[in-house]
Design a protein around this motif. Structure first.
Motif, PDB file in Angstrom:
ATOM      1  N   ASN A  51     -69.672  66.370 -45.167  1.00 63.31           N
ATOM      2  CA  ASN A  51     -68.674  67.184 -45.884  1.00 63.31           C
ATOM      3  C   ASN A  51     -68.235  66.580 -47.216  1.00 63.31           C
ATOM      4  N   MET A  52     -69.032  65.676 -47.762  1.00 59.40           N
ATOM      5  CA  MET A  52     -68.632  65.080 -49.038  1.00 59.40           C
ATOM      6  C   MET A  52     -69.769  65.095 -50.045  1.00 59.40           C
ATOM      7  N   ALA A  53     -70.573  64.040 -50.050  1.00 60.83           N
ATOM      8  CA  ALA A  53     -71.557  63.907 -51.117  1.00 60.83           C
ATOM      9  C   ALA A  53     -72.774  63.128 -50.652  1.00 60.83           C
ATOM     10  N   ASN A 105     -59.288  59.058 -61.096  1.00 61.92           N
ATOM     11  CA  ASN A 105     -58.103  59.629 -61.731  1.00 61.92           C
ATOM     12  C   ASN A 105     -57.045  59.827 -60.646  1.00 61.92           C
ATOM     13  N   MET A 106     -55.843  60.224 -61.009  1.00 60.55           N
ATOM     14  CA  MET A 106     -54.748  60.309 -60.047  1.00 60.55           C
ATOM     15  C   MET A 106     -55.093  61.233 -58.873  1.00 60.55           C
ATOM     16  N   MET A 107     -55.687  62.377 -59.166  1.00 63.48           N
ATOM     17  CA  MET A 107     -56.021  63.335 -58.110  1.00 63.48           C
ATOM     18  C   MET A 107     -57.065  62.740 -57.159  1.00 63.48           C
ATOM     19  N   MET A 108     -58.119  62.153 -57.719  1.00 52.37           N
ATOM     20  CA  MET A 108     -59.175  61.547 -56.901  1.00 52.37           C
ATOM     21  C   MET A 108     -58.620  60.377 -56.096  1.00 52.37           C
ATOM     22  N   LYS A 109     -57.721  59.626 -56.704  1.00 51.39           N
ATOM     23  CA  LYS A 109     -57.132  58.482 -56.004  1.00 51.39           C
ATOM     24  C   LYS A 109     -56.377  58.955 -54.759  1.00 51.39           C
ATOM     25  N   MET A 110     -55.636  60.039 -54.889  1.00 54.81           N
ATOM     26  CA  MET A 110     -54.891  60.568 -53.755  1.00 54.81           C
ATOM     27  C   MET A 110     -55.845  61.032 -52.655  1.00 54.81           C
ATOM     28  N   MET A 111     -56.962  61.633 -53.039  1.00 54.36           N
ATOM     29  CA  MET A 111     -57.909  62.166 -52.062  1.00 54.36           C
ATOM     30  C   MET A 111     -58.817  61.087 -51.471  1.00 54.36           C
ATOM     31  N   GLY A 114     -57.635  56.851 -49.054  1.00 54.90           N
ATOM     32  CA  GLY A 114     -57.602  56.726 -47.594  1.00 54.90           C
ATOM     33  C   GLY A 114     -58.988  56.604 -46.990  1.00 54.90           C
ATOM     34  N   PRO A 115     -59.908  57.555 -47.301  1.00 59.55           N
ATOM     35  CA  PRO A 115     -61.269  57.445 -46.769  1.00 59.55           C
ATOM     36  C   PRO A 115     -61.995  56.168 -47.213  1.00 59.55           C
ATOM     37  N   LEU A 116     -61.776  55.735 -48.438  1.00 59.56           N
ATOM     38  CA  LEU A 116     -62.428  54.501 -48.907  1.00 59.56           C
ATOM     39  C   LEU A 116     -61.891  53.285 -48.150  1.00 59.56           C
ATOM     40  N   GLN A 117     -60.578  53.247 -47.903  1.00 58.06           N
ATOM     41  CA  GLN A 117     -60.003  52.132 -47.134  1.00 58.06           C
ATOM     42  C   GLN A 117     -60.547  52.140 -45.713  1.00 58.06           C
ATOM     43  N   LYS A 118     -60.676  53.339 -45.109  1.00 58.45           N
ATOM     44  CA  LYS A 118     -61.248  53.439 -43.765  1.00 58.45           C
ATOM     45  C   LYS A 118     -62.677  52.925 -43.748  1.00 58.45           C
ATOM     46  N   LEU A 119     -63.444  53.255 -44.793  1.00 58.93           N
ATOM     47  CA  LEU A 119     -64.829  52.801 -44.884  1.00 58.93           C
ATOM     48  C   LEU A 119     -64.885  51.276 -44.979  1.00 58.93           C
TER      49      LEU A 119
END
Length: 132
Positions: A51-53, A105-111, A114-119
């Protein structure tokens, strides 16, 4: 620049941890379940995040028994660097730190934060399990 990281201690000598991380074929063992279509060589890995890239990463720098740096091999959704740093804790214990540096950017950081920290957390824990 957003920096996300985590560390663990592994009961293996430094060179053994480095040799494992230096081969991208081994990184599939560190991936969570939402990663599929994995293909890899020693220097490069391609995979899809559910569901991402689609991502293609290549090792851009190897510093023997110290650090491995991976960067996108193709265009990525944002500039990103993945870095494994390893340091001896003792002759038989290695400290492994996984760092993701991303231009968000701010929007990408918000999205994405969390998933990057989980990874990062997942891969650090899996490395400890796999090499245990």
């Amino acid at each position: 620049m957003t920096v996300i990281q985590n560390s663990t201690l592994i009961n293996k000598p430094l060179s053994e941890v480095y040799q494992f991380l230096a081969d991208m074929n081994n990184h599939e063992q560190l991936m969570p379940e939402n990663i599929y279509n994995w293909t890899s060589t020693q220097d490069e890995a391609r995979f899809t995040i559910k569901n991402m890239a689609k991502l293609a990463l290549k090792i851009s720098e190897r510093i023997e028994d110290k650090e491995l740096v991976s960067v996108p091999a193709e265009e990525a959704p944002f500039p990103i660097t993945l870095r494994w740093k390893i340091d001896p804790d003792s002759d038989t214990v290695t400290k492994a730190t996984f760092i993701i540096e991303a231009e968000l950017n701010m929007m990408m950081k918000m999205m994405a934060s969390g998933p990057l920290q989980k990874l990062v957390d997942f891969q650090v824990n899996r490395l400890k399990e796999v090499l245990g």
